[in-house]
Design a protein around this motif. Sequence first.
Motif: not given
Length: 278
Positions: A132-145
């Motif tokens: 899901q994070t990869a599809e939403l473009g959240l595979a970064n530090w913001f997604g981790v937060i």
Amino acid sequence: MIENKKINKTAMILLILGLITIAFPLYLTIVIAFKQPSEMTNSIGGILSLPKVWSLDNFKEAMRVTDFWHSLRNSLLITLVTVGLSIALHSLMGYALGRNKAHSKFYSFVYLFIVSGMFVPFAILMMPLAKQTAELGLANWFGVIVLYVVFYMPMNILLYSGYLVNIPIALEEAARVDGASTWTTYWKIIFPIMSPMHATVAVLTALAVWNDVMTPLVILAGSDENTLPLAQLNFQTQFGTNYNLAFASYLLSLIPILIFYIICQKQILNGVVNGAVK
């Protein structure tokens, strides 16, 4: 009198055992971090003995291997932002649920639903979250937060709603009589009184985020945005572990979170005093 002496003696023994349990691993970490690989032997005496030369070479090499300053920046950014958002959002949610769940089935259900999230293991969520994070473009530090704020929401809401029991509702009623809105009452009266719980939530959340490996490993895999725990995996290979460099890196990563804990510990004491005065 005799019973009191027995209790004091038992407490002293337990304190000594607890001190040994904490001090012994710390001693091993410091000793191994300063040793050279040639000084490491399979015997107990070789591991426990002091290093022949106290050198900082292991620390310099550990900083190079882990790209220390870059990894430290990422860990600090993720930890501080997560702690700030957790205190602001979770305290507000805990206040809303804590004040209403006693006389509202809806709020009670929402409270139990959120708190039940503590019993969901991360292993079940790992693969769906990675996708899901990869599809939403959240595979970064913001997604981790974002994930951290959600992961620690159940425990923090449980703590905040439980702490509200100690705050008299008469304070809020008096503020409403004076014309204050619910929003103003919360931020001007309730939020400052909950300072001890803010410090507790900050310490627990910061420790969990700072030491976490799995979430950055799953979400940040393949990127250059490593956190300190993730960068420390470089010391583990298929054929073994470089304990000297690993333990040196562990000591370096211990310093920031130790300073943070000491600061928050003072805030807990100050918060208890201020809360009692108010």
